[in-house]
Design a protein around this motif. Structure first.
Motif, PDB file in Angstrom:
ATOM      1  N   MET A 132       0.848  -1.173   0.000  1.00 34.52           N
ATOM      2  CA  MET A 132       0.000   0.000   0.000  1.00 34.52           C
ATOM      3  C   MET A 132       0.899   1.242   0.000  1.00 34.52           C
ATOM      4  N   GLU A 133       0.386   2.298  -0.596  1.00 32.40           N
ATOM      5  CA  GLU A 133       1.137   3.540  -0.712  1.00 32.40           C
ATOM      6  C   GLU A 133       0.352   4.666  -0.032  1.00 32.40           C
ATOM      7  N   LEU A 134       1.024   5.785   0.153  1.00 34.22           N
ATOM      8  CA  LEU A 134       0.321   6.963   0.649  1.00 34.22           C
ATOM      9  C   LEU A 134       0.805   8.167  -0.126  1.00 34.22           C
ATOM     10  N   ILE A 135      -0.006   9.209  -0.096  1.00 34.33           N
ATOM     11  CA  ILE A 135       0.357  10.459  -0.759  1.00 34.33           C
ATOM     12  C   ILE A 135      -0.066  11.599   0.152  1.00 34.33           C
ATOM     13  N   VAL A 136       0.861  12.561   0.330  1.00 29.86           N
ATOM     14  CA  VAL A 136       0.617  13.649   1.279  1.00 29.86           C
ATOM     15  C   VAL A 136       1.415  14.878   0.855  1.00 29.86           C
ATOM     16  N   ALA A 137       0.893  16.042   1.184  1.00 25.85           N
ATOM     17  CA  ALA A 137       1.639  17.295   1.035  1.00 25.85           C
ATOM     18  C   ALA A 137       1.923  17.807   2.443  1.00 25.85           C
ATOM     19  N   VAL A 138       3.190  18.150   2.708  1.00 24.77           N
ATOM     20  CA  VAL A 138       3.593  18.628   4.034  1.00 24.77           C
ATOM     21  C   VAL A 138       4.294  19.976   3.905  1.00 24.77           C
ATOM     22  N   TYR A 139       4.228  20.739   4.968  1.00 27.83           N
ATOM     23  CA  TYR A 139       4.982  21.990   5.041  1.00 27.83           C
ATOM     24  C   TYR A 139       6.342  21.676   5.665  1.00 27.83           C
ATOM     25  N   ASP A 140       7.195  22.668   5.797  1.00 24.95           N
ATOM     26  CA  ASP A 140       8.555  22.425   6.287  1.00 24.95           C
ATOM     27  C   ASP A 140       8.600  21.743   7.653  1.00 24.95           C
ATOM     28  N   ASP A 141       7.591  21.977   8.499  1.00 26.48           N
ATOM     29  CA  ASP A 141       7.557  21.353   9.829  1.00 26.48           C
ATOM     30  C   ASP A 141       6.747  20.055   9.827  1.00 26.48           C
ATOM     31  N   TRP A 142       6.448  19.529   8.653  1.00 29.82           N
ATOM     32  CA  TRP A 142       5.638  18.323   8.446  1.00 29.82           C
ATOM     33  C   TRP A 142       4.174  18.514   8.844  1.00 29.82           C
ATOM     34  N   GLY A 143       3.753  19.764   8.961  1.00 23.50           N
ATOM     35  CA  GLY A 143       2.331  20.051   9.144  1.00 23.50           C
ATOM     36  C   GLY A 143       1.597  19.752   7.850  1.00 23.50           C
ATOM     37  N   ILE A 144       0.339  19.323   7.976  1.00 22.52           N
ATOM     38  CA  ILE A 144      -0.444  19.017   6.774  1.00 22.52           C
ATOM     39  C   ILE A 144      -1.740  19.814   6.678  1.00 22.52           C
ATOM     40  N   GLY A 145      -2.102  20.524   7.739  1.00 26.41           N
ATOM     41  CA  GLY A 145      -3.342  21.277   7.638  1.00 26.41           C
ATOM     42  C   GLY A 145      -3.735  21.970   8.920  1.00 26.41           C
ATOM     43  N   ARG A 146      -4.778  22.757   8.776  1.00 24.11           N
ATOM     44  CA  ARG A 146      -5.333  23.485   9.919  1.00 24.11           C
ATOM     45  C   ARG A 146      -6.844  23.605   9.712  1.00 24.11           C
ATOM     46  N   ASP A 147      -7.571  23.368  10.774  1.00 26.99           N
ATOM     47  CA  ASP A 147      -9.034  23.486  10.741  1.00 26.99           C
ATOM     48  C   ASP A 147      -9.665  22.636   9.634  1.00 26.99           C
ATOM     49  N   GLY A 148      -9.088  21.454   9.385  1.00 23.84           N
ATOM     50  CA  GLY A 148      -9.678  20.511   8.446  1.00 23.84           C
ATOM     51  C   GLY A 148      -9.413  20.787   6.978  1.00 23.84           C
ATOM     52  N   THR A 149      -8.459  21.666   6.676  1.00 19.35           N
ATOM     53  CA  THR A 149      -8.155  21.954   5.279  1.00 19.35           C
ATOM     54  C   THR A 149      -6.672  22.260   5.112  1.00 19.35           C
ATOM     55  N   GLN A 150      -6.229  22.354   3.869  1.00 17.70           N
ATOM     56  CA  GLN A 150      -4.846  22.731   3.569  1.00 17.70           C
ATOM     57  C   GLN A 150      -4.795  24.249   3.399  1.00 17.70           C
ATOM     58  N   PRO A 151      -4.107  24.965   4.296  1.00 17.96           N
ATOM     59  CA  PRO A 151      -4.039  26.423   4.151  1.00 17.96           C
ATOM     60  C   PRO A 151      -3.332  26.862   2.865  1.00 17.96           C
ATOM     61  N   VAL A 152      -2.318  26.125   2.448  1.00 17.87           N
ATOM     62  CA  VAL A 152      -1.622  26.428   1.199  1.00 17.87           C
ATOM     63  C   VAL A 152      -1.654  25.169   0.353  1.00 17.87           C
ATOM     64  N   ALA A 153      -2.314  25.249  -0.786  1.00 18.74           N
ATOM     65  CA  ALA A 153      -2.397  24.114  -1.701  1.00 18.74           C
ATOM     66  C   ALA A 153      -1.900  24.582  -3.063  1.00 18.74           C
ATOM     67  N   LEU A 154      -0.941  23.878  -3.618  1.00 13.99           N
ATOM     68  CA  LEU A 154      -0.359  24.244  -4.901  1.00 13.99           C
ATOM     69  C   LEU A 154      -1.035  23.480  -6.037  1.00 13.99           C
ATOM     70  N   SER A 155      -1.287  24.144  -7.137  1.00 11.73           N
ATOM     71  CA  SER A 155      -1.940  23.474  -8.264  1.00 11.73           C
ATOM     72  C   SER A 155      -1.059  22.350  -8.814  1.00 11.73           C
ATOM     73  N   ALA A 156       0.274  22.522  -8.763  1.00 16.95           N
ATOM     74  CA  ALA A 156       1.178  21.455  -9.228  1.00 16.95           C
ATOM     75  C   ALA A 156       1.013  20.202  -8.372  1.00 16.95           C
ATOM     76  N   ASP A 157       0.827  20.380  -7.063  1.00 19.74           N
ATOM     77  CA  ASP A 157       0.627  19.238  -6.171  1.00 19.74           C
ATOM     78  C   ASP A 157      -0.729  18.602  -6.419  1.00 19.74           C
ATOM     79  N   ARG A 158      -1.761  19.401  -6.626  1.00 18.97           N
ATOM     80  CA  ARG A 158      -3.096  18.860  -6.913  1.00 18.97           C
ATOM     81  C   ARG A 158      -3.065  18.025  -8.196  1.00 18.97           C
ATOM     82  N   LYS A 159      -2.361  18.516  -9.213  1.00 16.33           N
ATOM     83  CA  LYS A 159      -2.235  17.791 -10.480  1.00 16.33           C
ATOM     84  C   LYS A 159      -1.483  16.479 -10.261  1.00 16.33           C
ATOM     85  N   PHE A 160      -0.390  16.525  -9.492  1.00 17.87           N
ATOM     86  CA  PHE A 160       0.392  15.331  -9.178  1.00 17.87           C
ATOM     87  C   PHE A 160      -0.484  14.310  -8.445  1.00 17.87           C
TER      88      PHE A 160
END
Length: 159
Positions: free
Chosen positions: A1-29
């Protein structure tokens, strides 16, 4: 099994149930990498999906303790049940959120991690694979910059 995630420099992934910064390149990937695969997701992350609907072109599995039906999703009540179901798919990705990653990481051998080089205040974090002796950085798949924010798409493997 694999996983896919976007992390910030501190390995944070979100706040209040969403991604505060989401890049279109990452969404496409994400779309290209998970297309045609089974995806395992938590109920709270489904709340952040467009229209709270299943992701198109994928087999959508919800991991939840609740018995409440979620239209368009196969429901699993434990990480073990989800891992067994994943064996029936050619490809399966864990796609979040935080508690689902924590529960399912033990079953994964590959991680696609987009490092978004910014520090956003997060309340949800992904385990730092750089500090985990069970994992190693196998390959940099892509890097770039979007809206002044540098990013890298990295492939980690379990030792």
């Amino acid at each position: 099994m694999e996983l896919i995630v976007a992390v910030y420099d501190d390995w944070g992934i979100g706040r209040d149930g969403t991604q505060p910064v989401a890049l279109s390149a990452d969404r496409k990937f994400f779309r290209e990498t998970t297309r045609g695969a089974m995806v395992i997701v938590g109920r709270r992350t489904i709340e952040d999906f467009p229209g709270k609907k299943p992701l198109p072109g994928r087999v959508n599995v919800a991991l939840s303790r609740s018995d409440a039906e979620i239209p368009g999703f196969t429901l699993c009540h434990s990480p073990e049940e989800a891992a067994e179901l994943a064996k029936t798919a050619e490809k399966c990705f864990v796609i979040g959120g935080g508690s689902i990653y924590q529960q399912m990481l033990q079953f994964c051998d590959t991680a696609y991690v987009t490092k978004v080089h910014t520090n956003i205040e997060s309340d949800t974090f992904f385990p730092n694979l750089d500090e985990n002796p069970d994992w190693y950085l196998a390959e940099t798949l892509q890097s770039g910059e979007e809206n002044g924010i540098a990013y890298e798409m990295l492939l980690y493997k379990r030792r």
